[in-house]
Design a protein around this motif. Structure first.
Motif, PDB file in Angstrom:
ATOM      1  N   VAL A   1       0.902  -1.280   0.079  1.00 48.14           N
ATOM      2  CA  VAL A   1      -0.121  -0.071   0.165  1.00 48.14           C
ATOM      3  C   VAL A   1       0.807   1.335   0.028  1.00 48.14           C
ATOM      4  CG1 VAL A   1      -2.119  -0.791   0.971  1.00 48.14           C
ATOM      5  CG2 VAL A   1      -0.256  -0.047   2.559  1.00 48.14           C
ATOM      6  N   ASP A   2       2.038   1.255   0.413  1.00 45.82           N
ATOM      7  CA  ASP A   2       2.811   2.164   0.761  1.00 45.82           C
ATOM      8  C   ASP A   2       4.008   2.545  -0.354  1.00 45.82           C
ATOM      9  OD1 ASP A   2       1.607   2.960   2.969  1.00 45.82           O
ATOM     10  OD2 ASP A   2       2.922   1.754   4.280  1.00 45.82           O
ATOM     11  N   ILE A   3       3.666   1.482  -1.426  1.00 44.57           N
ATOM     12  CA  ILE A   3       4.844   1.604  -2.384  1.00 44.57           C
ATOM     13  C   ILE A   3       5.556   3.008  -2.750  1.00 44.57           C
ATOM     14  CG2 ILE A   3       3.245   1.046  -4.430  1.00 44.57           C
ATOM     15  CD1 ILE A   3       5.247  -0.994  -5.617  1.00 44.57           C
ATOM     16  N   ASP A   4       4.541   4.066  -2.824  1.00 43.53           N
ATOM     17  CA  ASP A   4       4.984   5.004  -3.564  1.00 43.53           C
ATOM     18  C   ASP A   4       5.515   5.937  -2.419  1.00 43.53           C
ATOM     19  OD1 ASP A   4       3.872   4.618  -6.079  1.00 43.53           O
ATOM     20  OD2 ASP A   4       1.921   5.431  -5.506  1.00 43.53           O
ATOM     21  N   GLU A   5       5.434   5.495  -1.236  1.00 42.05           N
ATOM     22  CA  GLU A   5       6.394   6.273  -0.407  1.00 42.05           C
ATOM     23  C   GLU A   5       7.636   5.678  -0.187  1.00 42.05           C
ATOM     24  OE1 GLU A   5       4.783   8.444   1.354  1.00 42.05           O
ATOM     25  OE2 GLU A   5       2.653   7.957   0.605  1.00 42.05           O
ATOM     26  N   VAL A   6       8.051   4.594  -0.789  1.00 43.30           N
ATOM     27  CA  VAL A   6       9.419   4.045  -0.498  1.00 43.30           C
ATOM     28  C   VAL A   6      10.377   4.972  -1.398  1.00 43.30           C
ATOM     29  CG1 VAL A   6      11.079   2.155  -1.446  1.00 43.30           C
ATOM     30  CG2 VAL A   6       8.558   1.569  -0.649  1.00 43.30           C
ATOM     31  N   GLY A   7      11.420   5.166  -0.471  1.00 42.84           N
ATOM     32  CA  GLY A   7      12.308   6.056  -1.007  1.00 42.84           C
ATOM     33  C   GLY A   7      12.546   7.242   0.051  1.00 42.84           C
ATOM     34  N   ASP A   8      11.481   7.306   1.038  1.00 40.83           N
ATOM     35  CA  ASP A   8      11.813   8.323   1.950  1.00 40.83           C
ATOM     36  C   ASP A   8      12.594   7.279   3.234  1.00 40.83           C
ATOM     37  OD1 ASP A   8      10.169   6.411   3.282  1.00 40.83           O
ATOM     38  OD2 ASP A   8       8.538   7.849   3.619  1.00 40.83           O
ATOM     39  N   ASN A   9      12.600   7.943   4.442  1.00 40.81           N
ATOM     40  CA  ASN A   9      13.568   7.300   5.286  1.00 40.81           C
ATOM     41  C   ASN A   9      13.137   6.163   5.796  1.00 40.81           C
ATOM     42  OD1 ASN A   9      11.829   8.686   6.975  1.00 40.81           O
ATOM     43  ND2 ASN A   9      13.431  10.040   7.880  1.00 40.81           N
ATOM     44  N   ARG A  10      11.833   5.882   6.008  1.00 35.58           N
ATOM     45  CA  ARG A  10      11.288   4.857   6.707  1.00 35.58           C
ATOM     46  C   ARG A  10      10.590   3.607   5.852  1.00 35.58           C
ATOM     47  NH1 ARG A  10       6.263   6.043   9.215  1.00 35.58           N
ATOM     48  NH2 ARG A  10       5.537   7.913   8.304  1.00 35.58           N
ATOM     49  N   HIS A  11       9.735   4.044   4.823  1.00 38.11           N
ATOM     50  CA  HIS A  11       8.732   2.838   4.366  1.00 38.11           C
ATOM     51  C   HIS A  11       9.441   1.932   3.634  1.00 38.11           C
ATOM     52  CE1 HIS A  11       5.677   5.848   4.850  1.00 38.11           C
ATOM     53  NE2 HIS A  11       4.867   4.969   5.319  1.00 38.11           N
ATOM     54  N   LEU A  12       9.123   0.541   3.912  1.00 32.81           N
ATOM     55  CA  LEU A  12       9.931  -0.723   2.945  1.00 32.81           C
ATOM     56  C   LEU A  12       8.646  -1.366   2.637  1.00 32.81           C
ATOM     57  CD1 LEU A  12      12.566  -1.780   5.633  1.00 32.81           C
ATOM     58  CD2 LEU A  12      12.802  -0.381   3.723  1.00 32.81           C
ATOM     59  N   THR A  13       8.825  -1.891   1.330  1.00 32.18           N
ATOM     60  CA  THR A  13       7.569  -2.926   0.964  1.00 32.18           C
ATOM     61  C   THR A  13       7.927  -4.237   1.748  1.00 32.18           C
ATOM     62  OG1 THR A  13       8.962  -3.482  -1.199  1.00 32.18           O
ATOM     63  CG2 THR A  13       7.219  -1.685  -1.106  1.00 32.18           C
ATOM     64  N   PHE A  14       9.265  -5.024   1.494  1.00 33.38           N
ATOM     65  CA  PHE A  14       9.381  -6.101   2.220  1.00 33.38           C
ATOM     66  C   PHE A  14       9.971  -5.720   3.626  1.00 33.38           C
ATOM     67  CE2 PHE A  14      12.508  -9.009   3.584  1.00 33.38           C
ATOM     68  CZ  PHE A  14      11.514 -10.351   3.813  1.00 33.38           C
ATOM     69  N   PHE A  15       9.462  -6.605   4.697  1.00 28.13           N
ATOM     70  CA  PHE A  15       9.952  -6.489   5.985  1.00 28.13           C
ATOM     71  C   PHE A  15       9.898  -7.691   6.588  1.00 28.13           C
ATOM     72  CE2 PHE A  15       6.353  -5.723   8.721  1.00 28.13           C
ATOM     73  CZ  PHE A  15       5.412  -5.567   7.659  1.00 28.13           C
ATOM     74  N   GLU A  16      10.602  -7.746   7.780  1.00 29.77           N
ATOM     75  CA  GLU A  16      10.497  -9.067   8.567  1.00 29.77           C
ATOM     76  C   GLU A  16       9.761  -8.581   9.936  1.00 29.77           C
ATOM     77  OE1 GLU A  16      13.686 -11.773   8.766  1.00 29.77           O
ATOM     78  OE2 GLU A  16      13.531 -12.112  10.995  1.00 29.77           O
ATOM     79  N   MET A  17       8.752  -9.319  10.256  1.00 30.76           N
ATOM     80  CA  MET A  17       8.126  -9.320  11.628  1.00 30.76           C
ATOM     81  C   MET A  17       8.458 -10.255  12.657  1.00 30.76           C
ATOM     82  SD  MET A  17       3.977  -8.550  12.037  1.00 30.76           S
ATOM     83  CE  MET A  17       3.947  -6.942  11.436  1.00 30.76           C
ATOM     84  N   LEU A  18       8.846 -10.024  13.718  1.00 30.38           N
ATOM     85  CA  LEU A  18       8.977 -11.048  14.918  1.00 30.38           C
ATOM     86  C   LEU A  18       7.713 -11.006  15.497  1.00 30.38           C
ATOM     87  CD1 LEU A  18      12.927  -9.986  15.690  1.00 30.38           C
ATOM     88  CD2 LEU A  18      12.138 -11.601  14.180  1.00 30.38           C
ATOM     89  N   GLY A  19       7.411 -11.975  15.964  1.00 31.48           N
ATOM     90  CA  GLY A  19       5.999 -12.251  16.559  1.00 31.48           C
ATOM     91  C   GLY A  19       5.946 -13.396  17.682  1.00 31.48           C
TER      92      GLY A  19
END
Ligand code: SER
Length: 585
Positions: A70-88
């Protein structure tokens, strides 16, 4: 400390607290057509959150690969990533608020040694659906959180649900204070100025939201938590962005060396999209014009666009993929096995895009010319759609190019036209496959057994390294995708067909047994996604011919299948071949 160390600390900590470590599910959800990718650690666990018994028990922990676009257009700023790892960590009807909060606090302050002063937490403020979560706030205070670091917010901030319907509940979120000055006297964790960064979310899942928007109580109270690994890693290393950590740094440096234009945003987009593309391809996605394939296509094409922007020779892409895999393989060893196919898929898609670009750019130049002559600044949706539909020009690219010309595009109208178009083609394909997709009727069951025979025959005739990459069964035919580096020759096809028919003639009994996954794998049983299976699995054997981890159902004897006929053998995507076959009486 590196990201992998945080991951290991986390899993060890929760294992010590009685949790079973379960494997990450693939990025492409199995048996869940409602979502394109796994977007949260809880997603593969939904059946268990709703009460189904998990074979590993009531306390689970894992690291989960996630993709959010959903945030693909935000990638390039300092925090949005499309792929990430979530520990749970999860409690399936076991512990609830108290133990969950205590463990989180201990992990943050003792294991990661974050000073308490750097932490703040938020709790649910209450509304007509659920009461104010005083209980969590009290527990936070008891474990040692200063009272003025505990905040209350409403549903927008402190309620978690995946989508519109499903298990949900109030959450308590943990924030890390970066030490930046407060943006105003009202600055608090709900403010997006960057002083407070959310690091962990514990959801107290005791409700179910129905599709009418009603909240009912779940039979069991669960805890679902999610900690974003890349973000935590960045904070603990005192870095400003994830791109400054070991996960991205080597590739960012390399991009800087290669680029003739200095543009940090483009470097980040390339590094981020390359990583995501590598991860989803490794889990089986291939570029196409719909759904998952389209997302992957967008990632690769956007990355290519930004390589162009940086004026990096596209021949460097192969080296960049290799570098990226060498950085990521410690965390995701499967990448090494899939390296060749990953390279092939990305490079082929890049080549296709280069062709598309030159055609589309010519057409786009015409559009710009006529717009300028008419003094217009908004490119209408029909034009954007035509560029997409006729010239294969993705709207994101049109948008990028339009910006270079100080023009805007009517994305809303484009989306509407795109949806209309999708609905039409979907209706068409539903029509085509009417009569049962993946049903469990008598005919589908026969086809299901035939896929196991085909899989075994391909291994014997072509190569033992062939594995199933997908399948689809209707009452009319079966489709089987597998990895293979060449088009099958007529002779090979004939041999495969003959072998399957030979086994059918031998009337081999099909047997099923339950066993531990470990033992199943040791015994050489075939399995498409090893991670997807629980510890106890069912294994279907067809005499000595085939042995596969599988949920069934199957026929009792191969003699029931009739005659097997290969109708077609074709490329499905890079490195993947597809066989369509039928059973006739
Ligand atoms: N499901 C919650 C989230 O994604 C916690 O894991 O934030």
């Amino acid at each position: 400390m590196k990201a992998i160390d945080i991951r290991n600390k986390y899993l060890n900590f929760f294992e010590k607290h009685g949790h079973k470590v379960i494997p990450s599910a693939p990025l492409i959800p199995e048996n869940d057509p409602s979502v394109l990718f796994t977007t949260a650690g809880m997603q593969p666990l939904v059946p268990y959150l709703l009460g189904e018994k998990h074979p590993e028990g009531k306390r689970l922990t894992d690291y989960q690969k996630c993709l959010r676009t959903v945030d693909i257009d935000e990638v390039g700023d300092n925090r949005h990533l499309t792929f990430f790892e979530m520990l749970g960590n999860w409690s399936l009807g076991d512990y609830f608020k108290e133990e969950s909060i205590k463990m989180s606090f201990e992990f943050l302050t003792k294991e990661l040694q974050i000073p308490v002063e750097k932490l703040s937490v938020t709790c649910f403020a209450g509304d007509e659906d659920a009461p104010r979560d005083e209980e969590s706030a009290k527990i936070w205070e008891e474990v040692g959180m200063p009272k003025d670091h505990i905040y209350f917010f409403g549903k927008d901030d402190n309620w978690w649900i995946a989508g519109e319907e499903g298990p949900c509940g109030p959450d308590t979120e943990m924030f890390y204070d970066t030490g930046k000055p407060a943006c105003s006297e009202h600055c608090d964790p709900s403010c997006g100025c960057g002083k407070y960064v959310e690091i962990w979310n514990n959801v107290f899942m005791e409700y179910y939201k129905t599709n009418e928007g009603k909240y009912t109580k779940l039979e069991q109270k669960n805890v679902d938590t999610g900690l974003g690994l890349e973000r935590m890693n960045m904070l603990l290393q005192g870095k400003e962005t994830p791109y400054d950590t070991e996960i991205f740094e080597p590739i960012m440096k390399k991009l800087q060396q290669l680029a003739k234009v200095d543009n940090i945003q483009s470097r980040r987009i390339v590094a981020e999209h390359l990583r995501s593309s590598i991860m989803v391809i490794s889990d089986g996605a291939r570029p196409s014009n719909v759904d998952r394939g389209y997302i992957l296509r967008r990632l690769i094409r956007r990355m290519t666009r930004h390589l162009n922007k940086l004026q990096i020779d596209l021949n460097e892409l192969e080296g960049l993929i290799e570098l990226n895999i060498s950085v990521l393989c410690e965390m995701y060893p499967a990448l090494l096995d899939n390296k060749e196919v990953i390279k092939q898929v990305i490079l082929e898609e890049k080549d296709k895009f280069v062709k598309t670009l030159s055609n589309g750019e010519r057409e786009f130049a015409k559009v710009v010319k006529s717009m300028k002559s008419e003094n217009k600044t908004l490119i209408d949706g029909h034009t954007v759609f035509k560029l997409y539909d006729t010239y294969g020009f993705p709207p994101e690219v049109t948008k990028d190019l339009a910006e270079d010309e100080n023009l805007q595009i009517d994305m809303e109208e484009f989306q509407r036209l795109y949806k209309e178009h999708q609905e039409k083609s979907r209706a068409g394909s539903e029509q085509k496959f009417k009569g049962g997709l993946s049903g469990n009727g008598e005919i589908e069951t026969k086809y299901h057994t035939a896929t196991h025979l085909l899989n075994a025959a391909l291994k014997q005739v072509i190569s033992k390294d062939i594995h199933q990459r997908g399948s689809n069964i209707t009452t009319e035919r079966m489709r089987f995708d597998f990895n293979c580096d060449h088009k099958l020759t007529d002779e090979e096809k004939q041999k495969v067909e003959d072998l399957v028919n030979e086994w059918i003639k031998q009337e081999i009994p099909v047997t099923v047994e339950e066993m531990k996954k470990e033992d199943a794998i040791k015994s050489g049983a075939e399995c498409m996604f090893i991670e997807k299976y629980p510890d106890m699995v069912t294994v279907y054997s067809i005499g000595d011919v085939s042995k596969e981890l599988c949920g069934g159902p199957h026929v009792k004897n191969t003699g029931e299948l009739g005659t097997f006929k290969i109708k077609k053998e074709e490329a499905s995507s890079a490195g993947i071949r597809r066989i369509k076959a039928v059973l006739v009486d």
